[in-house]
Scaffold this motif. Structure first.
Motif, short mmCIF file in Angstrom:
data_model
loop_
_atom_site.label_atom_id
_atom_site.label_comp_id
_atom_site.label_asym_id
_atom_site.label_seq_id
_atom_site.Cartn_x
_atom_site.Cartn_y
_atom_site.Cartn_z
N ILE A 22 1.11 -1.20 -0.04
CA ILE A 22 0.02 0.17 0.02
C ILE A 22 0.66 1.25 -0.08
N ARG A 23 0.20 2.45 -0.54
CA ARG A 23 1.12 3.64 -0.41
C ARG A 23 0.16 4.69 0.09
N VAL A 24 0.62 5.85 0.46
CA VAL A 24 0.07 6.99 0.80
C VAL A 24 -1.14 7.26 -0.42
N GLY A 25 -2.33 7.55 -0.02
CA GLY A 25 -3.22 7.87 -1.30
C GLY A 25 -4.06 6.83 -1.65
N ASP A 26 -3.59 5.57 -1.63
CA ASP A 26 -4.17 4.43 -2.18
C ASP A 26 -5.63 4.21 -1.50
N PHE A 27 -6.64 3.73 -2.28
CA PHE A 27 -8.17 3.47 -1.46
C PHE A 27 -7.77 1.69 -1.23
N ILE A 28 -7.92 1.43 0.07
CA ILE A 28 -7.67 -0.03 0.22
C ILE A 28 -9.02 -0.72 1.07
N GLU A 29 -9.25 -1.96 0.86
CA GLU A 29 -10.15 -2.77 1.84
C GLU A 29 -9.79 -3.77 2.39
N LEU A 30 -9.94 -3.82 3.83
CA LEU A 30 -9.40 -4.94 4.57
C LEU A 30 -10.78 -5.94 4.79
N VAL A 38 -5.50 5.96 2.47
CA VAL A 38 -4.31 5.63 3.35
C VAL A 38 -3.73 6.92 3.31
N LEU A 39 -3.91 7.49 4.57
CA LEU A 39 -3.33 8.89 5.14
C LEU A 39 -1.83 8.81 5.41
N THR A 46 -1.18 2.38 10.91
CA THR A 46 -1.68 3.00 9.47
C THR A 46 -2.83 3.58 9.55
N ARG A 47 -2.92 4.97 8.94
CA ARG A 47 -4.10 5.85 9.29
C ARG A 47 -5.00 5.81 7.73
N GLN A 65 -1.44 -8.97 8.46
CA GLN A 65 -1.93 -10.30 8.64
C GLN A 65 -3.36 -10.16 7.87
N ALA A 66 -3.88 -9.19 7.38
CA ALA A 66 -5.11 -9.11 6.66
C ALA A 66 -5.14 -9.49 5.30
N THR A 67 -6.06 -9.79 4.79
CA THR A 67 -6.33 -9.88 3.30
C THR A 67 -6.77 -8.47 2.88
N LEU A 68 -6.37 -7.93 1.96
CA LEU A 68 -6.60 -6.46 1.61
C LEU A 68 -6.89 -6.23 0.13
N VAL A 69 -7.61 -5.56 -0.09
CA VAL A 69 -7.85 -5.10 -1.85
C VAL A 69 -6.96 -3.74 -1.85
N ASN A 70 -6.17 -3.52 -2.71
CA ASN A 70 -5.80 -1.98 -3.20
C ASN A 70 -6.54 -1.70 -4.42
N ARG A 71 -7.22 -0.75 -4.22
CA ARG A 71 -8.07 -0.38 -5.67
C ARG A 71 -7.11 0.26 -6.36
#
Length: 194
Positions: A22-30, A38-39, A46-47, A65-71
């Motif tokens: 993930i990077r700052v500015g990405d939209f993620i879903e856990l 991501v702030l 991580t905020r 440890q989470a499964t996440l989707v990085n949009r």
């Protein structure tokens, strides 16, 4: 033992910095349900900022440890679908032509669209009140796809109305046998024949 959780979060922060899932500015879903932009990515937490401007602070240990989707990966462009139902008496070829014309025009003219993307339409089900199709569109980013979807639905409804294509209301047909129905009277004193 008291530092175990802190050390876990710290080491997870190092792994996140190294792998950069993930990077700052990405939209993620856990997988736990949290979602947002991501702030910041700190050493321990991580905020995230949700779409309704709430802040979520996620421990890096939980994040790693989470499964996440990085949009936003591998790129920011986002394909999405819109499901539409048309009346059973509809000329399906005509309805598809109208929907694809609206989608193609919008892809190149809307600021959230991706010029050059060719929308795809497939009829995929017979539902209770309609024959349903799915159309694939592409937006410049996940965040912008909401505005783009709104614009497509508005323009499609207008084009269908002008072209005589009906989007049906949900309805049920009830068949009653016999010619005599009995019901209780309003004052509860007995039954009335109708």
């Amino acid at each position: 033992l008291a530092l175990q959780k802190t050390l876990e979060d710290f080491l997870a922060g190092l792994l996140i910095a190294a792998d950069q899932p993930i990077r700052v500015g990405d939209f993620i879903e856990l997988d736990a349900g949290e979602a947002g932009f991501v702030l910041s990515i700190g050493w321990r937490t991580t905020r995230l900022r949700t779409r309704d401007d709430m802040h979520i602070i996620v421990p890096n240990g939980k994040l790693s440890q989470a499964t996440l989707v990085n949009r936003n990966l591998p790129n920011a462009r986002c394909s999405f679908t819109v499901r539409v139902g048309v009346h059973y008496d509809t000329d399906l070829d005509r309805a598809a032509a109208i929907a694809l014309e609206v989608a193609t025009r919008l892809q190149s003219s809307h600021p959230c669209g991706v010029p050059g993307f060719e929308p795809t339409l497939v009829y995929d089900s017979f539902s209770a009140s309609s024959i349903d199709f799915v159309i694939w569109l592409r937006a410049a980013s996940w965040d912008q796809h909401f505005r783009y979807k709104d614009a497509f639905i508005r323009q499609l409804q207008r084009a269908f109305a002008e072209g005589g294509v009906i989007i049906p209301y949900p309805m049920h047909t009830v068949h009653m046998s016999g010619s005599l129905a009995r019901s209780e009277s309003a004052d509860g004193s007995g039954t009335q024949e109708r």
